[in-house]
Design an enzyme around this catalytic site. Structure first.
Site, PDB file in Angstrom:
ATOM      1  N   LYS A  22      54.100  -5.036   2.355  1.00  0.00           N
ATOM      2  CA  LYS A  22      54.808  -4.610   3.570  1.00  0.00           C
ATOM      3  C   LYS A  22      54.374  -5.429   4.791  1.00  0.00           C
ATOM      4  CE  LYS A  22      54.255  -1.166   7.084  1.00  0.00           C
ATOM      5  NZ  LYS A  22      52.984  -1.296   7.738  1.00  0.00           N
ATOM      6  N   CYS A 116      53.244   3.446  13.890  1.00  0.00           N
ATOM      7  CA  CYS A 116      52.330   4.562  13.662  1.00  0.00           C
ATOM      8  C   CYS A 116      51.443   4.801  14.882  1.00  0.00           C
ATOM      9  CB  CYS A 116      51.448   4.270  12.456  1.00  0.00           C
ATOM     10  SG  CYS A 116      52.338   4.358  10.900  1.00  0.00           S
ATOM     11  N   ARG A 121      47.126   0.913  20.891  1.00  0.00           N
ATOM     12  CA  ARG A 121      47.357  -0.320  20.130  1.00  0.00           C
ATOM     13  C   ARG A 121      47.933  -1.377  21.084  1.00  0.00           C
ATOM     14  NH1 ARG A 121      50.274   1.109  14.512  1.00  0.00           N
ATOM     15  NH2 ARG A 121      49.493  -0.929  13.910  1.00  0.00           N
ATOM     16  N   ASP A 304      43.572   0.502   6.543  1.00  0.00           N
ATOM     17  CA  ASP A 304      44.756   1.129   5.948  1.00  0.00           C
ATOM     18  C   ASP A 304      44.441   1.914   4.672  1.00  0.00           C
ATOM     19  OD1 ASP A 304      46.211   0.031   7.981  1.00  0.00           O
ATOM     20  OD2 ASP A 304      46.853  -1.704   6.818  1.00  0.00           O
TER      21      ASP A 304
HETATM   22  N1  EPU Z   1      44.071  -5.138  19.481  1.00  0.00           N
HETATM   23  C1  EPU Z   1      43.873  -5.362  20.825  1.00  0.00           C
HETATM   24  N2  EPU Z   1      44.726  -6.214  21.472  1.00  0.00           N
HETATM   25  C2  EPU Z   1      45.755  -6.836  20.832  1.00  0.00           C
HETATM   26  C3  EPU Z   1      45.937  -6.625  19.475  1.00  0.00           C
HETATM   27  C4  EPU Z   1      45.077  -5.751  18.813  1.00  0.00           C
HETATM   28  O1  EPU Z   1      42.964  -4.817  21.442  1.00  0.00           O
HETATM   29  O2  EPU Z   1      46.487  -7.594  21.490  1.00  0.00           O
HETATM   30  C5  EPU Z   1      43.135  -4.238  18.751  1.00  0.00           C
HETATM   31  C6  EPU Z   1      43.847  -3.042  18.142  1.00  0.00           C
HETATM   32  O3  EPU Z   1      43.961  -1.984  19.072  1.00  0.00           O
HETATM   33  C7  EPU Z   1      42.973  -2.721  16.961  1.00  0.00           C
HETATM   34  C8  EPU Z   1      42.468  -4.081  16.509  1.00  0.00           C
HETATM   35  O4  EPU Z   1      42.655  -4.952  17.631  1.00  0.00           O
HETATM   36  O5  EPU Z   1      41.876  -1.947  17.353  1.00  0.00           O
HETATM   37  C9  EPU Z   1      43.176  -4.669  15.310  1.00  0.00           C
HETATM   38  O6  EPU Z   1      44.567  -4.644  15.498  1.00  0.00           O
HETATM   39  P1  EPU Z   1      45.553  -5.668  14.812  1.00  0.00           P
HETATM   40  O7  EPU Z   1      46.283  -6.417  15.868  1.00  0.00           O
HETATM   41  O8  EPU Z   1      44.838  -6.459  13.779  1.00  0.00           O
HETATM   42  O9  EPU Z   1      46.580  -4.708  14.117  1.00  0.00           O
HETATM   43  P2  EPU Z   1      48.127  -4.894  13.961  1.00  0.00           P
HETATM   44  O10 EPU Z   1      48.435  -6.349  13.728  1.00  0.00           O
HETATM   45  O11 EPU Z   1      48.865  -4.207  15.023  1.00  0.00           O
HETATM   46  C10 EPU Z   1      48.107  -4.728  11.360  1.00  0.00           C
HETATM   47  C11 EPU Z   1      48.790  -3.891  10.338  1.00  0.00           C
HETATM   48  C12 EPU Z   1      48.207  -2.490  10.367  1.00  0.00           C
HETATM   49  C13 EPU Z   1      46.718  -2.570  10.112  1.00  0.00           C
HETATM   50  C14 EPU Z   1      46.056  -3.511  11.132  1.00  0.00           C
HETATM   51  C15 EPU Z   1      44.587  -3.742  10.875  1.00  0.00           C
HETATM   52  C16 EPU Z   1      51.000  -4.847  10.361  1.00  0.00           C
HETATM   53  C17 EPU Z   1      52.436  -4.684  10.695  1.00  0.00           C
HETATM   54  N3  EPU Z   1      50.211  -3.830  10.653  1.00  0.00           N
HETATM   55  O12 EPU Z   1      48.381  -4.119  12.612  1.00  0.00           O
HETATM   56  O13 EPU Z   1      48.830  -1.806   9.305  1.00  0.00           O
HETATM   57  O14 EPU Z   1      46.164  -1.298  10.219  1.00  0.00           O
HETATM   58  O15 EPU Z   1      46.709  -4.802  11.093  1.00  0.00           O
HETATM   59  O16 EPU Z   1      44.390  -4.301   9.640  1.00  0.00           O
HETATM   60  O17 EPU Z   1      50.585  -5.869   9.819  1.00  0.00           O
HETATM   61  C18 EPU Z   1      49.626   0.043   8.117  1.00  0.00           C
HETATM   62  O18 EPU Z   1      50.043  -0.766   7.259  1.00  0.00           O
HETATM   63  O19 EPU Z   1      49.593   1.284   7.923  1.00  0.00           O
HETATM   64  C19 EPU Z   1      49.151  -0.478   9.393  1.00  0.00           C
HETATM   65  C20 EPU Z   1      49.015   0.281  10.470  1.00  0.00           C
END
Ligand code: EPU
Length: 428
Positions: A22, A116, A121, A304
């Site tokens: 996904k 979610c 975030r 996750d």
């Molecule tokens: N963060 C920041 N600033 C940013 C971006 C992120 O402070 O600009 C922080 C977030 O708040 C968090 C951490 O950095 O504490 C990591 O966030 P990340 O950006 O890596 O998460 P994401 O890309 O938004 C993806 C997955 C999530 C998964 C996270 C962590 C996708 C679409 N989503 O989210 O997946 O939990 O990486 O591995 O790729 C899920 O599949 O259920 C899901 C939520």
């Protein structure tokens, strides 16, 4: 609106095939925007997030069609249509339209992402990256406006290791002029998958999967064929389910290295795991021993899988401490597990799980995708019937979960909710 019902206590046996990832899929579809001819992606999971992104690609002028398991995306007639509202808000990953549209059209308008609710975030690191590449970024009434006269390669250090920011900056940088270096990049397998697609399209990317990614901008990207990687989180969820309620379960279409932190913890608990090239054979422990887990960026224990793993811990002997360092507030499933008789306390950023307990069937609500997975794990172990609402979250990320589990011998099915139940659900 539907609910899932699970009658617990039945052992799981047999083979389950893992679908495409996904969290790759939600980036691969927007990445296709950058090509000037047809991109074909094989093995995508048929989940609602993929449907929503396909609709968004069509909204901006793309042609999208399924041929068997392969999605054909023709991006040649796409325009820089603003997407301030509507479907873009249904999932968080629509933020990849920012990087991809900026890369192709030098402009984009994208409604702020939904998805979610796991606590705050922010997307500040994505925006920092776009700005470093020369874009002007403003936030107007809940939509992000991005515009650049020209995108120029830059050196970008991420203050926080972020999957989304790493991919989004790659998308924006592959057609920028000159060299981009992303430092402190995230290293998840999904990032390598997106880089593989972009490379097949003609991009020049080195170092994806390490914490320094180097990109040399190119003028054009062309269509190609790509096969998606298997979903390590879906595979991990079935592995946990097999450890919780399995007799002998074979997980097929998995890359075992992607699951190392989970497999190490399960072995510590006493679960027997045999690794093949693309398969895992799971046999449960006679007596599950409790362990502590701490979620970390890849290759640490994935956030996750923290929620489904917490359900498994309720069956283990002793006390296990679950700490989520990525999303400190990702504990909405705990109240629901407590309703099912789990002994769990949340203190600060940790959940303390005492076991073993016999879970009892109850009416519970999935507050997010992986909370839903946690409730299904719990329901399969519980005495009696568990009713799970909030399926819109589960269906965003798990392909045919009720069918796959029924094939393993679980008693799980869907029912339409009555009007009264829908009203109660909406008010809860
Ligand atoms: N963060 C920041 N600033 C940013 C971006 C992120 O402070 O600009 C922080 C977030 O708040 C968090 C951490 O950095 O504490 C990591 O966030 P990340 O950006 O890596 O998460 P994401 O890309 O938004 C993806 C997955 C999530 C998964 C996270 C962590 C996708 C679409 N989503 O989210 O997946 O939990 O990486 O591995 O790729 C899920 O599949 O259920 C899901 C939520």
């Amino acid at each position: 609106m539907q609910k899932i019902l699970v009658e617990g206590g039945y052992p799981l046996n047999g083979k389950v095939r893992v679908s495409g990832a996904k969290n790759s899929a939600v980036a691969l579809l927007p990445a296709a925007i950058l090509a000037d001819s047809k991109v074909m992606i094989e093995g995508l999971p048929q989940i609602s997030d993929v449907d929503t992104l396909s609709d968004l690609l069509e909204e901006i002028g793309g042609t999208v069609s399924w041929k068997g398991q392969t999605l054909h995306i023709d991006p040649s007639q796409m325009t820089s249509m603003p997407l301030p509202n509507g479907k873009v808000k249904k999932l968080r990953a629509s933020y990849y339209f920012m990087g991809a549209m900026l890369g192709r059209f030098k402009q984009a308008v994208i409604g702020l992402p939904g998805g979610c609710h796991l606590g705050p975030r922010p997307i500040d690191q994505h925006i920092k990256g776009f700005e470093a590449l020369g874009a002007k970024v403003t936030n107007e009434q809940g939509a992000i406006y991005l515009r650049a006269d020209e995108l120029r390669g830059a050196r970008i250090y991420l203050d926080v290791v972020s999957v989304g920011a790493t991919i989004n900056i790659m998308l924006a940088a592959v057609k920028a002029k000159g060299k981009t270096i992303i430092e402190n990049a995230a290293r998840e397998p999904e990032i390598i998958d997106v880089a593989t697609l972009l490379t097949s399209m003609g991009a020049k990317i080195k170092g994806a999967g390490t914490d320094v990614i180097r990109i040399e901008g190119v003028d054009t990207l062309t269509g190609c064929m790509h096969t998606i990687i298997p979903d390590r989180i879906e595979a991990g969820t079935y592995t946990i389910l097999a450890a919780a309620q399995g007799e002998k379960v074979l997980i097929d279409n998995v890359i075992p290295q992607h699951l190392e932190p989970l497999l190490a913890k399960l072995r510590e608990m006493g679960v027997s795991i045999e690794e093949g090239d693309e398969q895992l054979l799971i046999q449960p422990a006679k007596r599950l021993k409790s362990v502590d887990i701490k979620t970390l960026v890849h290759p640490g224990f994935p956030t996750d899988l923290q929620q489904p793993f917490t359900s498994l811990l309720t069956r283990a002997h002793g006390t296990g401490i679950v700490t989520d360092t990525i999303y400190q507030a990702r504990f909405k499933h705990i109240d629901e597990l407590r309703r099912m008789n789990a002994q769990i306390k949340v203190e600060g950023g940790s959940a303390i799980v005492s076991g073993p307990v016999q879970l009892e069937g109850a009416k519970v609500k999935a507050s997010d995708l992986r909370a839903g997975a946690a409730l299904i794990v719990a329901g399969l172990m519980a005495d009696g019937v568990t009713e799970i609402t909030g399926l819109e979250h589960i269906d965003r990320g798990y392909e045919q979960i009720t069918e796959k589990l029924s094939n393993l011998g679980a008693k799980i099915w869907r029912e339409e909710m009555s009007e009264e139940e829908i009203e109660q659900f909406q008010n809860s």
